[in-house]
Motif scaffolding. Structure first.
Motif, PDB file in Angstrom:
ATOM      1  N   CYS A  24      -2.877 -39.438 -94.501  1.00  0.00           N
ATOM      2  CA  CYS A  24      -3.352 -38.154 -93.984  1.00  0.00           C
ATOM      3  C   CYS A  24      -3.404 -37.110 -95.087  1.00  0.00           C
ATOM      4  CB  CYS A  24      -2.433 -37.693 -92.852  1.00  0.00           C
ATOM      5  SG  CYS A  24      -2.902 -36.124 -92.115  1.00  0.00           S
ATOM      6  N   GLY A  25      -2.349 -37.072 -95.928  1.00  0.00           N
ATOM      7  CA  GLY A  25      -2.301 -36.096 -97.016  1.00  0.00           C
ATOM      8  C   GLY A  25      -3.424 -36.293 -98.017  1.00  0.00           C
ATOM      9  N   VAL A  26      -3.705 -37.539 -98.358  1.00  0.00           N
ATOM     10  CA  VAL A  26      -4.776 -37.832 -99.317  1.00  0.00           C
ATOM     11  C   VAL A  26      -6.142 -37.457 -98.739  1.00  0.00           C
ATOM     12  CG1 VAL A  26      -6.048 -39.737-100.388  1.00  0.00           C
ATOM     13  CG2 VAL A  26      -3.566 -39.604-100.629  1.00  0.00           C
ATOM     14  N   VAL A  27      -6.392 -37.844 -97.487  1.00  0.00           N
ATOM     15  CA  VAL A  27      -7.701 -37.564 -96.884  1.00  0.00           C
ATOM     16  C   VAL A  27      -7.904 -36.064 -96.685  1.00  0.00           C
ATOM     17  CG1 VAL A  27      -9.129 -37.923 -94.832  1.00  0.00           C
ATOM     18  CG2 VAL A  27      -7.869 -39.839 -95.819  1.00  0.00           C
ATOM     19  N   TRP A  28      -6.851 -35.349 -96.342  1.00  0.00           N
ATOM     20  CA  TRP A  28      -6.967 -33.890 -96.185  1.00  0.00           C
ATOM     21  C   TRP A  28      -7.176 -33.212 -97.545  1.00  0.00           C
ATOM     22  CZ3 TRP A  28      -8.087 -30.197 -92.958  1.00  0.00           C
ATOM     23  CH2 TRP A  28      -7.742 -28.889 -93.263  1.00  0.00           C
TER      24      TRP A  28
ATOM     25  N   ASP B  23      -2.239 -25.025 -92.462  1.00  0.00           N
ATOM     26  CA  ASP B  23      -2.491 -26.466 -92.357  1.00  0.00           C
ATOM     27  C   ASP B  23      -1.272 -27.287 -91.935  1.00  0.00           C
ATOM     28  OD1 ASP B  23      -5.063 -25.863 -93.355  1.00  0.00           O
ATOM     29  OD2 ASP B  23      -4.336 -26.060 -95.412  1.00  0.00           O
ATOM     30  N   LEU B  24      -0.241 -26.621 -91.363  1.00  0.00           N
ATOM     31  CA  LEU B  24       0.940 -27.374 -90.940  1.00  0.00           C
ATOM     32  C   LEU B  24       0.594 -28.345 -89.819  1.00  0.00           C
ATOM     33  CD1 LEU B  24       4.010 -27.780 -91.216  1.00  0.00           C
ATOM     34  CD2 LEU B  24       4.324 -26.015 -89.472  1.00  0.00           C
ATOM     35  N   ILE B  25      -0.252 -27.909 -88.899  1.00  0.00           N
ATOM     36  CA  ILE B  25      -0.720 -28.772 -87.821  1.00  0.00           C
ATOM     37  C   ILE B  25      -2.026 -29.399 -88.276  1.00  0.00           C
ATOM     38  CG2 ILE B  25      -1.276 -28.947 -85.388  1.00  0.00           C
ATOM     39  CD1 ILE B  25       1.568 -27.988 -85.955  1.00  0.00           C
ATOM     40  N   ARG B  26      -1.986 -30.676 -88.665  1.00  0.00           N
ATOM     41  CA  ARG B  26      -3.118 -31.320 -89.305  1.00  0.00           C
ATOM     42  C   ARG B  26      -4.057 -31.994 -88.318  1.00  0.00           C
ATOM     43  NH1 ARG B  26      -2.460 -32.704 -94.366  1.00  0.00           N
ATOM     44  NH2 ARG B  26      -1.087 -30.901 -94.368  1.00  0.00           N
TER      45      ARG B  26
ATOM     46  N   ASN C 150       6.278 -23.742 -75.664  1.00  0.00           N
ATOM     47  CA  ASN C 150       7.688 -23.401 -75.504  1.00  0.00           C
ATOM     48  C   ASN C 150       8.555 -23.807 -76.696  1.00  0.00           C
ATOM     49  OD1 ASN C 150       7.329 -26.164 -74.901  1.00  0.00           O
ATOM     50  ND2 ASN C 150       9.229 -26.223 -73.724  1.00  0.00           N
ATOM     51  N   ILE C 151       7.999 -24.492 -77.680  1.00  0.00           N
ATOM     52  CA  ILE C 151       8.761 -24.923 -78.855  1.00  0.00           C
ATOM     53  C   ILE C 151       8.988 -23.733 -79.789  1.00  0.00           C
ATOM     54  CG2 ILE C 151       8.761 -26.400 -80.898  1.00  0.00           C
ATOM     55  CD1 ILE C 151       9.202 -27.927 -78.342  1.00  0.00           C
ATOM     56  N   GLN C 152      10.250 -23.424 -80.065  1.00  0.00           N
ATOM     57  CA  GLN C 152      10.572 -22.292 -80.925  1.00  0.00           C
ATOM     58  C   GLN C 152      11.050 -22.708 -82.316  1.00  0.00           C
ATOM     59  OE1 GLN C 152       9.803 -19.118 -80.076  1.00  0.00           O
ATOM     60  NE2 GLN C 152       8.865 -20.218 -78.335  1.00  0.00           N
ATOM     61  N   GLU C 153      11.405 -23.983 -82.479  1.00  0.00           N
ATOM     62  CA  GLU C 153      11.750 -24.524 -83.789  1.00  0.00           C
ATOM     63  C   GLU C 153      10.884 -25.748 -84.050  1.00  0.00           C
ATOM     64  OE1 GLU C 153      16.338 -23.282 -84.735  1.00  0.00           O
ATOM     65  OE2 GLU C 153      15.960 -25.269 -83.905  1.00  0.00           O
ATOM     66  N   VAL C 154      10.369 -25.836 -85.260  1.00  0.00           N
ATOM     67  CA  VAL C 154       9.422 -26.901 -85.596  1.00  0.00           C
ATOM     68  C   VAL C 154       9.992 -27.752 -86.724  1.00  0.00           C
ATOM     69  CG1 VAL C 154       7.076 -27.435 -86.357  1.00  0.00           C
ATOM     70  CG2 VAL C 154       7.499 -25.422 -84.918  1.00  0.00           C
ATOM     71  N   ARG C 155      10.178 -29.038 -86.438  1.00  0.00           N
ATOM     72  CA  ARG C 155      10.647 -29.980 -87.460  1.00  0.00           C
ATOM     73  C   ARG C 155       9.451 -30.387 -88.306  1.00  0.00           C
ATOM     74  NH1 ARG C 155      11.310 -35.718 -87.745  1.00  0.00           N
ATOM     75  NH2 ARG C 155      13.230 -36.397 -88.797  1.00  0.00           N
ATOM     76  N   THR C 156       9.638 -30.375 -89.617  1.00  0.00           N
ATOM     77  CA  THR C 156       8.542 -30.724 -90.518  1.00  0.00           C
ATOM     78  C   THR C 156       8.931 -31.876 -91.442  1.00  0.00           C
ATOM     79  OG1 THR C 156       9.207 -29.161 -92.262  1.00  0.00           O
ATOM     80  CG2 THR C 156       7.731 -28.337 -90.531  1.00  0.00           C
ATOM     81  N   ILE C 157       7.922 -32.627 -91.839  1.00  0.00           N
ATOM     82  CA  ILE C 157       8.066 -33.675 -92.847  1.00  0.00           C
ATOM     83  C   ILE C 157       7.258 -33.241 -94.064  1.00  0.00           C
ATOM     84  CG2 ILE C 157       7.665 -36.094 -93.412  1.00  0.00           C
ATOM     85  CD1 ILE C 157       9.814 -35.646 -91.284  1.00  0.00           C
ATOM     86  N   ASP C 158       7.939 -33.137 -95.195  1.00  0.00           N
ATOM     87  CA  ASP C 158       7.325 -32.631 -96.429  1.00  0.00           C
ATOM     88  C   ASP C 158       7.344 -33.720 -97.491  1.00  0.00           C
ATOM     89  OD1 ASP C 158       6.458 -31.248 -98.626  1.00  0.00           O
ATOM     90  OD2 ASP C 158       8.077 -29.774 -98.635  1.00  0.00           O
ATOM     91  N   ILE C 159       6.166 -34.278 -97.783  1.00  0.00           N
ATOM     92  CA  ILE C 159       6.038 -35.187 -98.925  1.00  0.00           C
ATOM     93  C   ILE C 159       5.754 -34.303-100.126  1.00  0.00           C
ATOM     94  CG2 ILE C 159       4.819 -37.143 -99.941  1.00  0.00           C
ATOM     95  CD1 ILE C 159       4.090 -38.080 -97.165  1.00  0.00           C
ATOM     96  N   ASN C 160       6.738 -34.184-100.980  1.00  0.00           N
ATOM     97  CA  ASN C 160       6.714 -33.207-102.060  1.00  0.00           C
ATOM     98  C   ASN C 160       5.408 -33.248-102.859  1.00  0.00           C
ATOM     99  OD1 ASN C 160       7.833 -31.191-103.729  1.00  0.00           O
ATOM    100  ND2 ASN C 160       8.509 -32.718-105.207  1.00  0.00           N
ATOM    101  N   GLY C 161       4.666 -32.133-102.818  1.00  0.00           N
ATOM    102  CA  GLY C 161       3.445 -32.022-103.592  1.00  0.00           C
ATOM    103  C   GLY C 161       2.222 -32.664-102.985  1.00  0.00           C
ATOM    104  N   LEU C 162       2.360 -33.248-101.792  1.00  0.00           N
ATOM    105  CA  LEU C 162       1.215 -33.940-101.190  1.00  0.00           C
ATOM    106  C   LEU C 162       0.918 -33.485 -99.772  1.00  0.00           C
ATOM    107  CD1 LEU C 162      -0.982 -36.164-101.221  1.00  0.00           C
ATOM    108  CD2 LEU C 162       0.783 -37.742-100.338  1.00  0.00           C
ATOM    109  N   ASP C 163       1.934 -33.459 -98.901  1.00  0.00           N
ATOM    110  CA  ASP C 163       1.656 -33.297 -97.482  1.00  0.00           C
ATOM    111  C   ASP C 163       2.816 -32.600 -96.782  1.00  0.00           C
ATOM    112  OD1 ASP C 163      -0.142 -34.014 -95.204  1.00  0.00           O
ATOM    113  OD2 ASP C 163       1.631 -35.093 -94.527  1.00  0.00           O
ATOM    114  N   LEU C 164       2.505 -31.636 -95.932  1.00  0.00           N
ATOM    115  CA  LEU C 164       3.500 -30.942 -95.107  1.00  0.00           C
ATOM    116  C   LEU C 164       2.955 -30.863 -93.699  1.00  0.00           C
ATOM    117  CD1 LEU C 164       6.082 -29.246 -94.686  1.00  0.00           C
ATOM    118  CD2 LEU C 164       4.739 -27.231 -95.358  1.00  0.00           C
ATOM    119  N   GLN C 165       3.690 -31.469 -92.746  1.00  0.00           N
ATOM    120  CA  GLN C 165       3.216 -31.508 -91.369  1.00  0.00           C
ATOM    121  C   GLN C 165       4.365 -31.351 -90.389  1.00  0.00           C
ATOM    122  OE1 GLN C 165       0.222 -34.337 -89.955  1.00  0.00           O
ATOM    123  NE2 GLN C 165       0.224 -35.227 -92.005  1.00  0.00           N
TER     124      GLN C 165
END
Length: 236
Positions: free
Chosen positions: A105-109, A172-175, A184-199
């Motif tokens: 996803c990170g590469v294609v985006w 672009d957090l929501i890809r 109703n979600i007030q806290e969002v868990r994210t996955i960060d591939i350093n330098g490539l992708d954050l979602q």
């Protein structure tokens, strides 16, 4: 409320817990390392041990807001202390697969500006659909080379939690093409591939892209005018 250990540490294989409720066909625990499933990632399976008794956990999911561990046969009683063990071989393969999808996803985006329109995974194989007008064998081969370059780059993968306000201010957090984040979600868990992708993502992942291993693009197809699919598989 059940403490979800996998949200903070995806590498927890065993854990201790107490049965706080018995429901039809299963139990609710005060804490668990089992992943409940979601975002295309299947739930974990495994076992609960209490004394000399082993209970096979065949499915884990949310039922009326509770995390229910569905068990084959008799279930432990309320108050029972159990040791949970997840099927680690399957879980780790799913972690690698899920992280592979984020690399894809990170590469294609990054290189083609295409949003995700859908996706699914099984241990070691997955597919992802993108908002693309064209899909060719040459494109698939190009993408395969790029995602494997990111695997070889050994990029760290971090889990973070953002407030709703911070998440909405992060470009672009929501890809996905459609924002699937509930109101109703007030806290969002994210996955960060350093330098490539954050979602925004609730699944389990490896700690470094190098752990994913080689990724093969094993199929490509058109699913509509601006909906194209790539299928991937992990090499052992």
């Amino acid at each position: 409320m059940t403490e979800l250990l996998a949200q903070a540490d995806a590498y927890v294989k065993e854990f201790s817990a107490t049965v706080v409720e018995v429901v039809e066909g299963g139990v609710v625990l005060d804490r668990t390392a089992f992943y409940t499933g979601g975002g295309g990632q299947p739930c974990d399976t495994g076992s609960l041990d209490s004394g000399s008794q082993t209970y096979n956990v065949k499915k884990v999911g949310r039922v009326e807001g509770k995390i229910v561990h569905q068990i084959d046969g008799p279930v432990p009683e309320v108050g029972a202390h159990v040791t949970g063990s997840i099927d680690w071989e399957t879980r780790y393969r799913l972690m690698r697969t899920h992280s592979a999808l984020h690399i894809l996803c990170g590469v294609v985006w990054r290189d083609y500006g295409a949003k995700v329109t859908g996706g699914d995974m099984r241990p070691g194989e997955a597919r992802m659909d993108f908002e693309l007008e064209q899909m060719t064998a040459e494109f698939a081969s190009e993408v395969e080379a790029k995602v494997n370059a990111e695997v070889a780059a050994a990029r760290p993968i971090h889990v973070n939690v953002l407030s709703r306000a911070e998440a909405e201010e992060t470009p672009d957090l929501i890809r996905t093409k459609i924002n699937l984040l509930p109101a109703n979600i007030q806290e969002v868990r994210t996955i960060d591939i350093n330098g490539l992708d954050l979602q925004a993502d609730g699944g389990t992942h490896v700690a470094n892209t190098f752990e994913v291993g080689a990724i093969k693009v094993v199929g490509h197809e058109s699913k509509g005018k601006i909906n194209k699919r790539l299928r991937i598989a992990l090499e052992d």
